[in-house]
Structures are given as structure tokens and as C-alpha cells.
Design a protein around this motif. Sequence first.
Motif, mmCIF file in Angstrom:
data_model
loop_
_atom_site.group_PDB
_atom_site.id
_atom_site.type_symbol
_atom_site.label_atom_id
_atom_site.label_comp_id
_atom_site.label_asym_id
_atom_site.label_seq_id
_atom_site.Cartn_x
_atom_site.Cartn_y
_atom_site.Cartn_z
ATOM 1 N N LEU A 127 0.831 -1.210 0.000
ATOM 2 C CA LEU A 127 0.000 0.000 0.000
ATOM 3 C C LEU A 127 0.863 1.257 0.000
ATOM 4 O O LEU A 127 0.414 2.323 -0.373
ATOM 5 C CB LEU A 127 -0.925 0.003 1.205
ATOM 6 N N LEU A 128 2.109 1.111 0.415
ATOM 7 C CA LEU A 128 3.026 2.258 0.432
ATOM 8 C C LEU A 128 3.883 2.309 -0.834
ATOM 9 O O LEU A 128 4.839 3.064 -0.899
ATOM 10 C CB LEU A 128 3.910 2.205 1.682
ATOM 11 N N LEU A 129 3.511 1.508 -1.831
ATOM 12 C CA LEU A 129 4.129 1.555 -3.165
ATOM 13 C C LEU A 129 5.651 1.497 -3.065
ATOM 14 O O LEU A 129 6.365 2.336 -3.615
ATOM 15 C CB LEU A 129 3.675 2.820 -3.909
ATOM 16 N N ALA A 130 6.142 0.465 -2.369
ATOM 17 C CA ALA A 130 7.554 0.393 -2.023
ATOM 18 C C ALA A 130 8.468 0.210 -3.229
ATOM 19 O O ALA A 130 9.530 0.813 -3.303
ATOM 20 C CB ALA A 130 7.767 -0.742 -1.028
ATOM 21 N N PHE A 132 8.305 10.224 -3.610
ATOM 22 C CA PHE A 132 8.891 9.482 -4.718
ATOM 23 C C PHE A 132 9.723 10.425 -5.579
ATOM 24 O O PHE A 132 9.438 11.623 -5.673
ATOM 25 C CB PHE A 132 7.790 8.857 -5.599
ATOM 26 N N TRP A 161 8.623 -0.383 -7.617
ATOM 27 C CA TRP A 161 7.942 -0.309 -8.903
ATOM 28 C C TRP A 161 8.782 -1.003 -9.974
ATOM 29 O O TRP A 161 9.995 -1.030 -9.888
ATOM 30 C CB TRP A 161 7.771 1.150 -9.335
ATOM 31 N N ASN A 197 4.156 9.467 1.685
ATOM 32 C CA ASN A 197 5.365 8.982 1.037
ATOM 33 C C ASN A 197 5.864 9.996 0.009
ATOM 34 O O ASN A 197 5.082 10.791 -0.518
ATOM 35 C CB ASN A 197 5.079 7.664 0.314
ATOM 36 N N ARG A 208 10.535 5.106 -4.651
ATOM 37 C CA ARG A 208 10.184 5.668 -3.349
ATOM 38 C C ARG A 208 11.437 6.062 -2.599
ATOM 39 O O ARG A 208 12.408 5.301 -2.540
ATOM 40 C CB ARG A 208 9.366 4.666 -2.523
#
Lengths: 115, 113
Positions: free
Chosen positions: A100-103, B41, A105, B39, B51
Motif C-alpha cells: 500500500l506504500l508503493l515500495a 517518490f 515499482w 510517502n 520511493r
Amino acid sequence: EVQHVETGGGLVQPGGSLRLSCAVSGVSISDYWMNWVRQAPGKGPEWVANIKQDGSEKYYVDSVRGRFTISRDNAMNSVDLQMDSLRAEDTAIYYCATSLLLAVWGKGTRVTVSS
Amino acid sequence: DVVMTQSPRSLSVTLGQPASISCRSSRSLVHSDGNTYLNWFHQRPGQSPRRLIYKVSNRDSGVPDRFSGSGSGTDFTLKISRVEAEDIGVYYCSQATYWPPLTFGGGTKVEIK
């Protein structure tokens, strides 16, 4: 090292379909929510859909609900996005991202919807 | 939906000088579990987003300590203490407290003066 490899993009006519896949290595996706995020040319990222660890919950951005379907195969460590009734505004690079924290990609796969 | 607003839209910085990016949310990002899911990015030209910071101030593995995140409630800041050439690109904030949908800011483009 955690890696995501997205495949399945391409050029499709409006109203057509594509199925994107994301193969993950270096981590077991069974521990994480998995997401699809897209980025239209010259724009910022837009979250598209996600799916819970066991596949029991799925959520979509309003603009794709009813047209896109997210699914996962924990045994294969992969996540898919079935895209139907595609529109020009779906043109974008599509990324899968972990948690959910888009760690993490991937590099993305390009989808172009055009006649 | 939670709207994320970044400023400035672009930033021109001299190498070695500091830079600061602001991100504001349309509602407080404090989750009922006590965490704040904000967060940051970074996206270099031609690359996918990476991130840098999660939960306001936690740097991801491999992120240089010249990057720091701070803030609370609705106001957040990403600071670069001394800008290096590799820091160019677009920076995005994102929230994961109130979803769906996960939402992103409009981005801040950093270039070298």
C-alpha cells in the motif's frame, strides 16, 4: 533484490482489450497488497487498482471500475490487469507496485489506445 | 478523495545548495492506527518512480541521508540538504491513509541552475 517486470502492453484500438502481467522476483507477493499505477504522457502517476494478499478484496479508481479487473497468482508470484473497453484516456505507462506504500515499482509497460 | 497539493511546481537549484518541496493534503493524514501514511517518490527522466521516504520521515534503503522528510497532519516537507546532479527529476508526494484511491501530488520538477 526485488524486481518487477511488467509485460503485455501495446497498441490497441478504442474498445479493445489488453492483459498486463507483472512478474515479481526477490520477494513473495503473498505478504503484500499489490497495485497497478499508470502514468499518462507528461502527467503524474495515477493509482489504478489494488488487490489484497489473498485476493479477497479488490479496489479500482472510478474511471476504470467495471472495465478493468485485477487478479493475482501467489504461487506464480504475479499480478495481472485485464483491461477491456479501452479508451484513448487509458493511454499510459502501466506499473505494478508492491504494498500500500508503493515500495517498489517496475519499469512499466506502455499502453497506447488509438485508432 | 484526498487531494495532494505540491509547491513549487518547479525548482531551479545550484549544485550543493539546499532544496525544499512542500506537500499539503486536503485532510489530516493521521490514520486511526496512529501512523501517517505520507510517502515521497523521485522520478528521473525516462525512469520509473522510486520511493525515497515512507511514513513521513523514513528513508528507504540506499537513499542518501541528504534527503529528509518531515511534517504532520496536513503539511509535509521534503528537504535535500545539498543538491547533487543525480537529484534532478520530478518529486511526488503520495498518501495511503484514506483509500481508495491512493492519491499523488502534482509533482515538483527539480533542475540544476
